[in-house]
Design an enzyme around this catalytic site. Sequence first.
Site, PDB file in Angstrom:
ATOM      1  N   TRP A   1       0.870  -1.185   0.000  1.00  0.00           N
ATOM      2  CA  TRP A   1       0.000   0.000   0.000  1.00  0.00           C
ATOM      3  C   TRP A   1       0.901   1.226   0.000  1.00  0.00           C
ATOM      4  CZ3 TRP A   1      -0.409   3.931   3.835  1.00  0.00           C
ATOM      5  CH2 TRP A   1      -1.306   4.937   3.475  1.00  0.00           C
TER       6      TRP A   1
ATOM      7  N   GLU B   1      -2.949  -2.870  -2.567  1.00  0.00           N
ATOM      8  CA  GLU B   1      -4.114  -2.333  -1.844  1.00  0.00           C
ATOM      9  C   GLU B   1      -4.465  -0.944  -2.367  1.00  0.00           C
ATOM     10  OE1 GLU B   1      -3.357  -1.753   2.357  1.00  0.00           O
ATOM     11  OE2 GLU B   1      -5.455  -1.253   2.790  1.00  0.00           O
TER      12      GLU B   1
ATOM     13  N   LYS C   1      -6.957   2.588  -2.755  1.00  0.00           N
ATOM     14  CA  LYS C   1      -7.603   3.491  -1.806  1.00  0.00           C
ATOM     15  C   LYS C   1      -8.233   4.646  -2.559  1.00  0.00           C
ATOM     16  CE  LYS C   1      -6.513   5.939   2.458  1.00  0.00           C
ATOM     17  NZ  LYS C   1      -5.687   5.930   3.653  1.00  0.00           N
TER      18      LYS C   1
ATOM     19  N   ASP D   1      -9.537  -3.233   1.193  1.00  0.00           N
ATOM     20  CA  ASP D   1      -9.714  -2.688   2.542  1.00  0.00           C
ATOM     21  C   ASP D   1     -11.081  -2.020   2.532  1.00  0.00           C
ATOM     22  OD1 ASP D   1      -9.774  -0.622   4.589  1.00  0.00           O
ATOM     23  OD2 ASP D   1      -7.623  -0.898   4.863  1.00  0.00           O
TER      24      ASP D   1
ATOM     25  N   HIS E   1     -11.686   1.730   2.125  1.00  0.00           N
ATOM     26  CA  HIS E   1     -11.037   2.417   1.007  1.00  0.00           C
ATOM     27  C   HIS E   1     -11.909   2.678  -0.211  1.00  0.00           C
ATOM     28  CE1 HIS E   1      -6.629   1.508   2.340  1.00  0.00           C
ATOM     29  NE2 HIS E   1      -7.366   2.055   3.292  1.00  0.00           N
TER      30      HIS E   1
ATOM     31  N   HIS F   1      -8.363  -6.332   4.094  1.00  0.00           N
ATOM     32  CA  HIS F   1      -8.083  -5.600   5.321  1.00  0.00           C
ATOM     33  C   HIS F   1      -9.448  -5.274   5.880  1.00  0.00           C
ATOM     34  CE1 HIS F   1      -3.754  -3.782   5.150  1.00  0.00           C
ATOM     35  NE2 HIS F   1      -3.782  -5.071   5.399  1.00  0.00           N
TER      36      HIS F   1
ATOM     37  N   ASP G   1     -12.196   6.744   6.150  1.00  0.00           N
ATOM     38  CA  ASP G   1     -11.357   5.576   6.447  1.00  0.00           C
ATOM     39  C   ASP G   1     -10.732   5.732   7.829  1.00  0.00           C
ATOM     40  OD1 ASP G   1      -9.855   3.259   6.094  1.00  0.00           O
ATOM     41  OD2 ASP G   1      -8.205   4.357   5.160  1.00  0.00           O
TER      42      ASP G   1
ATOM     43  N   ASP H   1     -10.571   3.757  10.406  1.00  0.00           N
ATOM     44  CA  ASP H   1      -9.954   2.589  11.043  1.00  0.00           C
ATOM     45  C   ASP H   1     -10.406   2.369  12.483  1.00  0.00           C
ATOM     46  OD1 ASP H   1      -8.170   1.292   8.993  1.00  0.00           O
ATOM     47  OD2 ASP H   1      -7.446   3.342   8.866  1.00  0.00           O
TER      48      ASP H   1
ATOM     49  N   ASP I   1      -7.276  -4.540  10.027  1.00  0.00           N
ATOM     50  CA  ASP I   1      -6.573  -3.257   9.903  1.00  0.00           C
ATOM     51  C   ASP I   1      -7.367  -2.153  10.594  1.00  0.00           C
ATOM     52  OD1 ASP I   1      -4.976  -1.145   9.199  1.00  0.00           O
ATOM     53  OD2 ASP I   1      -5.496  -1.139   7.071  1.00  0.00           O
TER      54      ASP I   1
HETATM   55  C1  RNT Z   1      -4.003   2.784   4.860  1.00  0.00           C
HETATM   56  C2  RNT Z   1      -4.067   1.340   4.562  1.00  0.00           C
HETATM   57  C3  RNT Z   1      -2.949   0.521   5.088  1.00  0.00           C
HETATM   58  C4  RNT Z   1      -2.563   0.865   6.512  1.00  0.00           C
HETATM   59  C5  RNT Z   1      -1.670  -0.139   7.164  1.00  0.00           C
HETATM   60  C6  RNT Z   1      -1.038   0.396   8.388  1.00  0.00           C
HETATM   61  O1  RNT Z   1      -5.145   3.470   4.526  1.00  0.00           O
HETATM   62  O2  RNT Z   1      -5.281   0.804   4.992  1.00  0.00           O
HETATM   63  O3  RNT Z   1      -3.241  -0.810   4.945  1.00  0.00           O
HETATM   64  O4  RNT Z   1      -3.688   1.025   7.311  1.00  0.00           O
HETATM   65  O5  RNT Z   1      -0.780  -0.614   6.260  1.00  0.00           O
HETATM   66 ZN    ZN Z   2      -5.493  -1.302   4.890  1.00  0.00          ZN
END
Ligand code: RNT
Ligand code: ZN
Length: 414
Positions: free
Chosen positions: A182, A223, A225, A256, A259, A283, A291, A293, A323
């Site tokens: 990523w 990955e 986004k 993810d 994303h 993720h 996003d 998290d 994640d």
């Molecule tokens: C960031 C991505 C990525 C990170 C990690 C820490 O938006 O989701 O995967 O969160 O690699």
């Molecule tokens: Zn991620």
Amino acid sequence: MTTVFEAAKYRYGKYGIDVEGALERLAKIPVSVHCWQGDDVVGFDGADSLSGGIQTTGNYPGRARNFQELKADIKEAFSYMPGTKRLNLHASYAILNGETVDRDAYEARHFAPWVAFAKEIGLQGIDFNPTLFSHPMLKDGLSLSSPDESVRAFWIAHCKACLKIAEYFADEMGTPCLVNIWIPDGFKDVPADRLGPRLRLKASLDEILKTEYNREKVIVAVESKVFGIGVESYTVGSNEFYQNYAAKNDICCLLDNGHYHPLEYVSDKIPALLAFYDKVALHVTRGVRWDSDHVVLFEDELKEIAREIVRNDATDKVMIGLDYFDASINRLSAWVTGQRAMQKALLYALLMPDAQMKRMQDEGDFTALMVLGEEVKTLPFGEIWKEYLHRQGLSEQYLPAILKYEKTILEARK
Ligand code: RNT
Ligand code: ZN
């Protein structure tokens, strides 16, 4: 005497659902648990603050500040997590022991202590992520897509080094290692050139994949986004870019669920990719408005993600990784809550009358499908979950133990 569990099992049995089979299958589905929930994504290799458009908020006391502390926290938190666990590491967690070595020159030996630890606590494997953020070589927020050749070269070397390290993890642990790339690259405002950065990223990835590595042991994923903080207008590694790149280069996509645009669902993307790919990586996170998290919870979209994995018989194709990073609450509890939510969702999915529901759909009996779908939602899921934990040597309550750890260990970290 019939136990509450047996009564619950009987009710599932009425729908033709094999509870014992579900419990056995669940215990074997690996979930890769991220190391970075333990220290707010800081890592050990000198970065003083998180960069790249991602952010942790909160300052709950007791963040792990070094390898010893993070290991202790992982050991404690993982002990309350049921099922088969893998450890998901970032390259920024290299154990450098004072050595001056930058990310472009990391070697397997810098991760040997992690392997020893993973074996010690009985993990199934290790997954890996090159770290292309929180580092001075991120120039104007760009890494593999930078117009500066020396910047690109540095990050290409880093990713190549990571592939080698991943092969070492696979050899040591005896299971393949997922390497997820990523990058934070993007622009705050309307770009003058959208194609150029993507062509540079494509060339950089081509260069990285020239590394000799064993494709059975090392699974490379990219990955995508949609945007990050400070890079709101444009992301180089977009969904379309990476899906095409992965398809053409026979690597894998990592989805993810934080994303995408808020009305796009990863649960719907999984079966789309399964039509074309042998493997799909995830993720699993919880975005609140963006996003963000947040800690993963047992919610509708998580259930739907799990259902797409289970009903498509893809538990060995979809690589589940977590994640999230929340620094506003006890970090160990956050870890456990999210991992258990994932396990709950998988169990919930394993307890659905999928064959019957698919048949109803194919026969066009949407009335019966809706009725059945609603009926099974109120089956005594909690009793089965409790039994699963019990068989794993765990109970529903883990917070008292974690609070004790907080009192004795975390509060002493001042
Ligand atoms: C960031 C991505 C990525 C990170 C990690 C820490 O938006 O989701 O995967 O969160 O690699
Ligand atoms: Zn991620």
